[in-house]
Design an enzyme around this catalytic site. Structure first.
Site, short mmCIF file in Angstrom:
data_model
loop_
_atom_site.label_atom_id
_atom_site.label_comp_id
_atom_site.label_asym_id
_atom_site.label_seq_id
_atom_site.Cartn_x
_atom_site.Cartn_y
_atom_site.Cartn_z
N HIS A 179 -78.42 95.38 74.97
CA HIS A 179 -77.56 95.60 73.80
C HIS A 179 -76.10 95.75 74.24
O HIS A 179 -75.79 96.60 75.08
CB HIS A 179 -77.98 96.87 73.05
CG HIS A 179 -79.22 96.70 72.23
ND1 HIS A 179 -79.58 97.55 71.22
CD2 HIS A 179 -80.17 95.74 72.26
CE1 HIS A 179 -80.71 97.12 70.67
NE2 HIS A 179 -81.09 96.03 71.30
N TYR A 229 -70.87 105.93 76.24
CA TYR A 229 -72.22 105.53 75.84
C TYR A 229 -72.88 104.67 76.91
O TYR A 229 -74.06 104.85 77.21
CB TYR A 229 -72.16 104.79 74.49
CG TYR A 229 -73.52 104.68 73.84
CD1 TYR A 229 -73.99 105.69 73.00
CD2 TYR A 229 -74.34 103.58 74.07
CE1 TYR A 229 -75.25 105.61 72.41
CE2 TYR A 229 -75.60 103.49 73.50
CZ TYR A 229 -76.05 104.51 72.66
OH TYR A 229 -77.30 104.42 72.09
#
Ligand SMILES: Cc1cc2nc3c(=O)[nH]c(=O)nc-3n(C[C@H](O)[C@H](O)[C@H](O)COP(=O)(O)OP(=O)(O)OC[C@H]3O[C@@H](n4cnc5c(N)ncnc54)[C@H](O)[C@@H]3O)c2cc1C
Length: 394
Positions: free
Chosen positions: A72, A385
């Site tokens: 992702h 992240y």
């Protein structure tokens, strides 16, 4: 029995440490109080940072992850009814994360351990750690009603938040920092296709929601619920109805619902123990720290602790140097506190806190507005992240 490193706990920390030490020719025995099937049945994390992917490759267990894991390059943030994509790949100069379940990581590590003929003692009861302030630590346990003892050079406490190792550290040598959040996450796992190709983090007036996934056919969804909620109160239908109310119209229309194959409520907490070393006993993973899952950092932090610890132990045996074990705690804690900060901040940004009043709500909205309109704001989210580099700030 004698071994070089006695590892307590066969979660991801213990299994990965065992594998990295084995690759370096260091002998380790793992003691686990549950059965292997029980450990594999625990549905937990699902997002791997690049450093974790690299470590699993280094441990020689990355093959299935690369075949089946989903790469992702971004995720969506939904607030005020609109979705905004955080393009992690672009904002971090090409970094991504991998969606691959903790159960699969655990399965790959267990299979590698079995294939190499390494010793894991499951259903070890009453595990106790002794003499770790000396050069000859010992571990005792019971198995099938018999008492056993392992002598070793080091004890690795990879036994999670409720384990025996942290609890055995002298109280006057340990400092604990804790924040418990006033809500939990109700999670549902279902064999339904994910609602979107990437994750959706939702800040809605009804509370936080997360649309996550484990594969192209298996979804994981979460809802912010009160601490008094019980999982039995939430039928599958009630869960899907509430999730739909927190989504945008497009996601609501696309959502495929189905029977839950797992449903549970997890409390959220930030917790850090200092230090992570007590003589010849080390804490790694959830034994030393907990993050709220919002930033997807728990499993990744466990992996980096293990990276530092395996390096330190390998250095001890190969170079006869104690420098790595002496600096283990300090090195880990720097990374841990950075991840704790991000996880706390992202949790504060995305959840409802009625106790913060109208001004709290307005400030949260202003911060979300800043992040989606400022490249610097979005980059800060993306950089954390995907995970800070291992040598960050050194
Ligand atoms: C309900 C839940 C949901 C989570 N969801 C996410 C998520 O979505 N994203 C994320 O990044 N992280 C998540 N996490 C965190 C992540 O799963 C953990 O950070 C990760 O499991 C840490 O691995 P570990 O090996 O350090 O600890 P654990 O996985 O807890 O493993 C510790 C092992 O030690 C064993 N053990 C304990 N005590 C003893 C003893 N006395 N003797 C022998 N063995 C013992 C336990 O049985 C266990 O197998 C979640 C955690 C929980 C609890």
């Amino acid at each position: 029995m004698r071994t070089q490193v006695a590892i307590i706990g066969a979660g991801p920390s213990g299994l990965l440490l065992g594998q990295l030490l084995h690759k370096a020719g260091i002998d380790a025995v793992i003691l686990e109080r549950q059965t292997g099937d029980y450990v594999l049945g625990r549905i937990r994390a699902g997002v791997l940072e690049q450093v974790t992917i690299d470590l699993l490759d280094e441990a020689g267990v990355g093959q299935r992850m690369h075949q089946e894991g989903l790469v992702h390059g971004g995720f969506d943030m939904l607030f005020k009814g609109e979705r905004h994509r955080i393009d992690m790949n672009k904002l971090t100069g090409g970094k991504n994360v991998m969606v691959y379940g903790q159960t699969e990581v655990t399965r790959d590590l267990m299979q590698a351990r079995t294939a190499a003929g390494l010793t894991t003692i499951y259903e070890a009861a009453n595990v106790a750690v002794h003499d770790f302030d000396s050069a000859k630590p010992r571990v005792t346990y019971e198995k099938d009603g018999q008492q056993h003892e392992i002598t070793c050079d080091f004890i690795a406490g990879c036994d999670g938040f409720h384990g025996v190792c942290r609890a055995s550290a002298p109280r006057n040598a340990i400092k604990e920092f804790e924040k418990v959040y006033p809500f939990g996450w109700l999670g549902v796992l279902s064999d339904t296709p994910p609602v979107h190709e990437e994750l959706i983090y939702v800040n809605s007036p009804r509370g936080f929601a997360l649309c996550s996934q484990r594969s192209e056919t298996r979804s994981r969804y979460y809802l912010q619920v009160t601490l008094t909620d019980k999982v039995e109160q939430w039928s599958d239908q009630a869960f899907w109805d509430e999730l739909k109310l927190r989504l945008d119209p497009e996601a609501r229309a696309k959502l495929v619902t189905g029977p839950s194959i797992e449903k549970s409520i997890a409390p959220l907490r930030s917790f850090v123990t200092e230090p992570l070393r007590f003589g010849r006993m080390f804490l790694a993973g959830d034994a030393g720290h907990i993050v709220p899952p919002t930033g997807a950092k728990g499993l990744n932090l466990a992996a980096t602790d293990v990276k530092y610890l395996s390096n330190a132990i390998i250095e001890f045996y190969q170079d006869k140097s104690e420098a790595g074990i002496d600096s283990y705690s300090e090195r880990c804690l720097k990374r841990i506190w950075r991840a704790e900060r991000f996880s706390w901040w992202f949790t504060s940004l995305m959840h409802n806190f009625p106790e913060n009043g109208a001004i709290g709500q307005k400030l949260q909205e202003a911060e979300l507005d800043y992040i989606i309109h400022s490249e610097a704001g979005a980059r800060s989210v993306a950089e954390n992240y995907v995970g800070l580099p291992l040598d960050f700030g050194q």
